[in-house]
Design an enzyme around this catalytic site. Sequence first.
Site, PDB file in Angstrom:
ATOM      1  CB  CYS A 126      -3.072 -13.106  -1.873  1.00  0.00           C
ATOM      2  SG  CYS A 126      -3.150 -13.140  -3.651  1.00  0.00           S
TER       3      CYS A 126
ATOM      4  CG  ASN B 221      -2.480 -15.722   0.407  1.00  0.00           C
ATOM      5  OD1 ASN B 221      -3.545 -15.354  -0.062  1.00  0.00           O
ATOM      6  ND2 ASN B 221      -1.957 -15.228   1.521  1.00  0.00           N
TER       7      ASN B 221
ATOM      8  CD  GLU C 140      15.507   1.844  -3.395  1.00  0.00           C
ATOM      9  OE1 GLU C 140      15.537   0.875  -4.160  1.00  0.00           O
ATOM     10  OE2 GLU C 140      14.562   2.055  -2.607  1.00  0.00           O
TER      11      GLU C 140
ATOM     12  CE  LYS D 178      11.157   2.936  -3.293  1.00  0.00           C
ATOM     13  NZ  LYS D 178      12.023   1.921  -2.735  1.00  0.00           N
TER      14      LYS D 178
ATOM     15  CE  LYS E 194       6.371  -2.867   2.836  1.00  0.00           C
ATOM     16  NZ  LYS E 194       7.349  -1.934   2.241  1.00  0.00           N
TER      17      LYS E 194
HETATM   18  C1  F6R Z   1      10.357  -1.447  -3.706  1.00  0.00           C
HETATM   19  C2  F6R Z   1      10.056  -2.613  -2.915  1.00  0.00           C
HETATM   20  C3  F6R Z   1      10.335  -3.951  -3.503  1.00  0.00           C
HETATM   21  C4  F6R Z   1      10.899  -4.884  -2.421  1.00  0.00           C
HETATM   22  C5  F6R Z   1      11.042  -6.299  -2.976  1.00  0.00           C
HETATM   23  C6  F6R Z   1      11.675  -7.241  -1.984  1.00  0.00           C
HETATM   24  O1  F6R Z   1      10.039  -0.271  -3.048  1.00  0.00           O
HETATM   25  O2  F6R Z   1       9.575  -2.509  -1.824  1.00  0.00           O
HETATM   26  O3  F6R Z   1      11.194  -3.871  -4.588  1.00  0.00           O
HETATM   27  O4  F6R Z   1      12.126  -4.388  -2.005  1.00  0.00           O
HETATM   28  O5  F6R Z   1       9.776  -6.791  -3.334  1.00  0.00           O
HETATM   29  O6  F6R Z   1      10.937  -7.308  -0.813  1.00  0.00           O
HETATM   30  P1  F6R Z   1      11.579  -7.832   0.537  1.00  0.00           P
HETATM   31  O7  F6R Z   1      12.625  -6.858   0.926  1.00  0.00           O
HETATM   32  O8  F6R Z   1      10.436  -7.883   1.501  1.00  0.00           O
HETATM   33  O9  F6R Z   1      12.144  -9.179   0.231  1.00  0.00           O
END
Ligand code: F6R
Length: 610
Positions: free
Chosen positions: A2, A99, A483, A487, A605
């Site tokens: 959000c 949020n 990983e 992906k 994200k």
């Molecule tokens: C996968 C991805 C997620 C993040 C996870 C942690 O491609 O992007 O698995 O790695 O949500 O996010 P951060 O690194 O921002 O804590």
Amino acid sequence: MCGIVGAVAERNITPILLEGLKRLEYRGYDSAGVAVYTNDDKLERMRRPGKVSELELALTEEPLLGRLGIAHTRWATHGAPCERNAHPHFSGDLAVVHNGIIENHEALRDQLKALGYVFTSDTDTEVIAHLLNHKLKDLTDLTVALKATVKELHGAYGLAVISANQPDRLVAARSGSPLVIGLGMGENFLASDQLALRQVTDRFMYLEEGDIAEIRRDSVQIWDVNGQSVERESVQYRDGAEAADKGEFRHFMLKEIHEQPAVVQRTLEGRLSQNQVLVQAFGPQAAELFAKVRNVQIVACGTSYHAGMVARYWLEELAGIPCQVEVASEFRYRKVVVQPDTLFVTISQSGETADTLAALRNAKELGFLASLAICNVGISSLVRESDLTLLTQAGREIGVASTKAFTTQLVGLLLLTLSLGQVRGTLADGVEATLVEELRRLPARLGEALAMDSTVEKIAELFAEKNHTLFLGRGAQFPVAMEGALKLKEISYIHAEAYPAGELKHGPLALVDNDMPVVTVAPNNELLEKLKSNLQEVRARGGELIVFADEKAGMTNGEGTHVVHMPHIHDILSPILYTIPLQLLSYYVAVLKGTDVDQPRNLAKSVTVE
Ligand code: F6R
């Protein structure tokens, strides 16, 4: 996840709100909405499921013009992604965007229903709107009523509220979900991420946990968690490095994959001497603290967790330090036994991931020696709340699937390993100098791996019709395989599993047939011969093999075996190099399948809710 944008100005703010939402799009969402106190003194809203462009189109057909407004992109948690669940939520003359997650929403909903409030959505947020409305009946002032409202909320929130009765202000509250105020000249703004406001200001004030803010055109007032009036420092950004265009690339993800040599180089800059890692890169007290470290506990989520898993191999093998790695969502709710002198390390691209932040906050109560964040966002909550920090220099990552953040995290973790080993005197002779030299060469090696782009694109055709894939690796390549599998499933929606290759015959081999491609990474190390035997087990069951192998590994194409030769690299650095073809593979499979590569379905994200 959000996103929130708000504005109070002398000009029409709807285009500012829409532009802000567009800048937050990369975080993932499934509906969008805006509420404006219009020039004819009415509170009106427009909400649409789907993309911000749908909302924009609706606003072109029926414009909302006004000088006060809030807007939101919603990533559904409570209730399906549809118009009636999209924010802003109204209660009388109030509009609220939120949020986070309100955990006691059911109990509050029952109380409010008993008071006669009628709910039009399935969201937890609507509870906040009605509760605030109820408080306003006695308290009359919007800011005072918001202070009373948040006292009854359990859970996480970043909140922005406007009222048609008090249209001189925008009020906001932060607890567990970030908010930043953008400071203008005779106008002020609010957002969940400063990126949303970079088109209108370069001056920002970050709210802290528990803060309530009253934002007017010409003033900002903030109260802390204890209700005391406080000043928060304002920060000015001058760099224009936030540009969000794809350049020559078709997707942000491909651009970010190709940026890796440059951002790895940047992450190394200023952190190496001739033949050593500069320990002070982790902060002025790092050397003193590192000398005391006897154990490391790493906590992270998703891709960042995989980086932590690679680091465990490095920390134990090179620095001789016992290391545990755990996903944050498990760690935060487990009774943890903390060994004396354990360094608590978090890894995060965004620095706002709710589970990782909560784990850090819990860790502070558990007697760890100190906390260290390896993070890509210098102004994030994780960095602000950690004792030591190493910032990765990946630049802004827009593709939801993390790529350059991962490889720069690995570089940061290798710097950490060498720093701990250096300070504690546990590195074998010559290892640090060798690896420093290898790190210097790494950007060039990554460039060579990226040159295999079109070879990998061809290999991707093998996957377009498949529904399942196995990824295998041994040693530090096992997390690389994990990983790779993450992906592939994230952006192509093909089911993918990763296993340590030696585990194959303990179960997953039963799945292997000629419809199950098996991807493996095979650097030239002491596990190579064992890996080759595991691959024979796959071939014997008709499984098609795709092997990314060291040019010196002696592996060649054969029936059902596709070998892609990788440039030779020091074994310790191989997890970084071998990540590249797996990223390219998932990218090209997704392109063939026609999925939304940069914003895959259901994902966000920055996961700011639990
Ligand atoms: C996968 C991805 C997620 C993040 C996870 C942690 O491609 O992007 O698995 O790695 O949500 O996010 P951060 O690194 O921002 O804590």
